[in-house]
Design a protein around this motif. Structure first.
Motif, PDB file in Angstrom:
ATOM      1  N   CYS A   1       0.834  -1.194   0.000  1.00 17.96           N
ATOM      2  CA  CYS A   1       0.000   0.000   0.000  1.00 17.96           C
ATOM      3  C   CYS A   1       0.871   1.246   0.000  1.00 17.96           C
ATOM      4  O   CYS A   1       1.820   1.346   0.789  1.00 17.96           O
ATOM      5  CB  CYS A   1      -0.887  -0.014   1.239  1.00 17.96           C
ATOM      6  N   PRO A   2       0.595   2.207  -0.886  1.00 12.88           N
ATOM      7  CA  PRO A   2       1.432   3.415  -0.939  1.00 12.88           C
ATOM      8  C   PRO A   2       1.529   4.145   0.391  1.00 12.88           C
ATOM      9  O   PRO A   2       2.534   4.795   0.676  1.00 12.88           O
ATOM     10  CB  PRO A   2       0.731   4.271  -2.001  1.00 12.88           C
ATOM     11  N   HIS A   3       0.476   4.050   1.216  1.00 17.88           N
ATOM     12  CA  HIS A   3       0.515   4.734   2.511  1.00 17.88           C
ATOM     13  C   HIS A   3       1.708   4.277   3.341  1.00 17.88           C
ATOM     14  O   HIS A   3       2.297   5.050   4.082  1.00 17.88           O
ATOM     15  CB  HIS A   3      -0.758   4.446   3.316  1.00 17.88           C
ATOM     16  N   THR A   4       2.058   3.014   3.212  1.00 19.58           N
ATOM     17  CA  THR A   4       3.114   2.449   4.047  1.00 19.58           C
ATOM     18  C   THR A   4       4.414   3.210   3.879  1.00 19.58           C
ATOM     19  O   THR A   4       5.091   3.551   4.853  1.00 19.58           O
ATOM     20  CB  THR A   4       3.325   0.962   3.699  1.00 19.58           C
ATOM     21  N   ALA A   5       4.777   3.499   2.640  1.00 14.51           N
ATOM     22  CA  ALA A   5       6.085   4.082   2.357  1.00 14.51           C
ATOM     23  C   ALA A   5       6.151   5.571   2.626  1.00 14.51           C
ATOM     24  O   ALA A   5       7.245   6.135   2.727  1.00 14.51           O
ATOM     25  CB  ALA A   5       6.473   3.804   0.907  1.00 14.51           C
ATOM     26  N   ILE A   6       5.006   6.237   2.719  1.00 17.79           N
ATOM     27  CA  ILE A   6       5.038   7.684   2.983  1.00 17.79           C
ATOM     28  C   ILE A   6       4.621   8.028   4.406  1.00 17.79           C
ATOM     29  O   ILE A   6       4.876   9.134   4.867  1.00 17.79           O
ATOM     30  CB  ILE A   6       4.157   8.471   1.991  1.00 17.79           C
ATOM     31  N   ARG A   7       4.024   7.060   5.112  1.00 24.94           N
ATOM     32  CA  ARG A   7       3.499   7.378   6.434  1.00 24.94           C
ATOM     33  C   ARG A   7       4.025   6.454   7.525  1.00 24.94           C
ATOM     34  O   ARG A   7       4.289   6.893   8.646  1.00 24.94           O
ATOM     35  CB  ARG A   7       1.972   7.316   6.405  1.00 24.94           C
ATOM     36  N   ASP A   8       4.166   5.169   7.228  1.00 25.70           N
ATOM     37  CA  ASP A   8       4.482   4.202   8.273  1.00 25.70           C
ATOM     38  C   ASP A   8       5.961   3.834   8.293  1.00 25.70           C
ATOM     39  O   ASP A   8       6.662   4.126   9.253  1.00 25.70           O
ATOM     40  CB  ASP A   8       3.608   2.952   8.101  1.00 25.70           C
ATOM     41  N   ASP A   9       6.444   3.173   7.245  1.00 28.04           N
ATOM     42  CA  ASP A   9       7.868   2.852   7.132  1.00 28.04           C
ATOM     43  C   ASP A   9       8.452   3.712   6.025  1.00 28.04           C
ATOM     44  O   ASP A   9       8.424   3.360   4.847  1.00 28.04           O
ATOM     45  CB  ASP A   9       8.072   1.373   6.817  1.00 28.04           C
ATOM     46  N   ILE A  10       8.980   4.860   6.412  1.00 23.46           N
ATOM     47  CA  ILE A  10       9.436   5.856   5.428  1.00 23.46           C
ATOM     48  C   ILE A  10      10.903   5.678   5.058  1.00 23.46           C
ATOM     49  O   ILE A  10      11.463   6.512   4.348  1.00 23.46           O
ATOM     50  CB  ILE A  10       9.202   7.285   5.958  1.00 23.46           C
ATOM     51  N   SER A  11      11.532   4.589   5.497  1.00 25.43           N
ATOM     52  CA  SER A  11      12.977   4.440   5.343  1.00 25.43           C
ATOM     53  C   SER A  11      13.422   4.456   3.890  1.00 25.43           C
ATOM     54  O   SER A  11      14.452   5.065   3.557  1.00 25.43           O
ATOM     55  CB  SER A  11      13.458   3.152   6.022  1.00 25.43           C
ATOM     56  N   ALA A  12      12.663   3.804   2.986  1.00 27.68           N
ATOM     57  CA  ALA A  12      13.073   3.772   1.582  1.00 27.68           C
ATOM     58  C   ALA A  12      13.036   5.164   0.963  1.00 27.68           C
ATOM     59  O   ALA A  12      13.912   5.541   0.174  1.00 27.68           O
ATOM     60  CB  ALA A  12      12.179   2.822   0.790  1.00 27.68           C
TER      61      ALA A  12
ATOM     62  N   LEU B   1      -8.372   9.170  -0.013  1.00 31.79           N
ATOM     63  CA  LEU B   1      -8.542  10.402   0.758  1.00 31.79           C
ATOM     64  C   LEU B   1      -7.969  10.324   2.165  1.00 31.79           C
ATOM     65  O   LEU B   1      -7.946  11.324   2.879  1.00 31.79           O
ATOM     66  CB  LEU B   1     -10.031  10.780   0.828  1.00 31.79           C
ATOM     67  N   THR B   2      -7.494   9.150   2.580  1.00 29.65           N
ATOM     68  CA  THR B   2      -6.913   9.019   3.915  1.00 29.65           C
ATOM     69  C   THR B   2      -5.404   9.211   3.922  1.00 29.65           C
ATOM     70  O   THR B   2      -4.784   9.173   4.987  1.00 29.65           O
ATOM     71  CB  THR B   2      -7.228   7.634   4.521  1.00 29.65           C
ATOM     72  N   ALA B   3      -4.789   9.400   2.762  1.00 31.32           N
ATOM     73  CA  ALA B   3      -3.326   9.435   2.681  1.00 31.32           C
ATOM     74  C   ALA B   3      -2.755  10.697   3.314  1.00 31.32           C
ATOM     75  O   ALA B   3      -3.211  11.812   3.037  1.00 31.32           O
ATOM     76  CB  ALA B   3      -2.872   9.343   1.230  1.00 31.32           C
ATOM     77  N   THR B   4      -1.760  10.511   4.160  1.00 30.71           N
ATOM     78  CA  THR B   4      -0.982  11.617   4.699  1.00 30.71           C
ATOM     79  C   THR B   4       0.477  11.210   4.755  1.00 30.71           C
ATOM     80  O   THR B   4       0.803  10.020   4.823  1.00 30.71           O
ATOM     81  CB  THR B   4      -1.441  12.009   6.115  1.00 30.71           C
ATOM     82  N   PHE B   5       1.366  12.191   4.733  1.00 32.32           N
ATOM     83  CA  PHE B   5       2.796  11.946   4.819  1.00 32.32           C
ATOM     84  C   PHE B   5       3.263  12.024   6.262  1.00 32.32           C
ATOM     85  O   PHE B   5       2.791  12.868   7.024  1.00 32.32           O
ATOM     86  CB  PHE B   5       3.572  12.982   4.000  1.00 32.32           C
TER      87      PHE B   5
END
Length: 231
Positions: free
Chosen positions: A94-105, A132-136
């Motif tokens: 899920c794109p949310h993961t990389a911008i909100r949860d695990d941002i290491s990459a 609409l729930t996406a946040t950084f």
């Protein structure tokens, strides 16, 4: 098309994403995240911003896709920046993961760009297609832009969601399509104002000459605020 916001200093949701200085003491780049639903025009907005600002700023871009480099390849095909200034992150989830949860990459991609083509003034981090729930994460982006489009329905601002209600800038894109899809721009403006209060909203049509101008103006204002923060 602007709403009747005449801000010279834009309201700010985020604190800056961590220290403003790199390990060598130099100021790091301002990081602006761009999110929004699939097809809203995020990549086209990034491309237009690069064209509008590349002669005055040192810019790099990090794109996020689940399994492909499609957004990065679009930017490369359109030659908006030299290839070495564009990095692609394949999130694999899920794109949310990389911008909100695990941002290491994403952080690694940003830091590598600063090491190889820096010093940079601005890094644009584009999320993969999301909702609409996406946040950084505040650890990744100093400010967030959320892009929606009129073809998605003129009820989107009324529905809200964190992307619409809390992003530092809401962009309502593809206004040229409004007559063809039955979207009421005035209604979208009123609903956005109710949801966002004093947070700014701009309306764009990237097929128009200099259609990205209101977004570029906002980026310049954020850069001026960034430059005023002690390193």
């Amino acid at each position: 098309m602007h709403l009747d916001h005449e801000h010279t200093v834009f309201p700010q949701r985020h604190t800056w994403a961590g220290p403003t200085a790199r390990p060598d003491g130099s100021r790091r780049a301002l990081r602006i995240g761009l999110g929004g639903p699939v097809g809203s025009g995020k990549t086209a907005t990034v491309a237009a911003l690069c064209r509008a600002l590349r002669d005055e700023l040192s810019i790099a871009v990090v794109t996020n896709d689940i399994y492909t480099r499609e957004d990065a390849d679009f930017l490369l095909r359109n030659a908006v920046l030299p290839p070495e200034r564009i990095a692609a992150v394949e999130t694999g989830a899920c794109p949310h993961t990389a911008i909100r949860d695990d941002i290491s990459a994403n952080l690694e991609a940003v830091e590598e760009l600063e090491d190889t083509v820096g010093p940079l003034d601005l890094v644009l981090v584009e999320s993969g297609g999301d909702n609409l729930t996406a946040t950084f994460s505040k650890g990744l982006a100093d400010a967030q832009v959320f892009v929606i489009d009129v073809a998605g329905g003129d009820d989107i601002p009324r529905k809200g969601g964190p992307g619409v209600t809390t992003a530092d800038l809401l962009v309502v894109n593809k206004t040229d399509l409004a007559p063809y899809v039955g979207s009421d721009l005035g209604r979208m403006a009123r609903d956005a104002r109710r949801q966002r209060g004093e947070l700014p909203v701009v309306f764009t049509s990237l097929v128009a000459e200099n259609g990205v101008a209101p977004v570029a103006e906002w980026v310049r204002a954020r850069l001026a605020a960034w430059a005023a923060v002690p390193a």
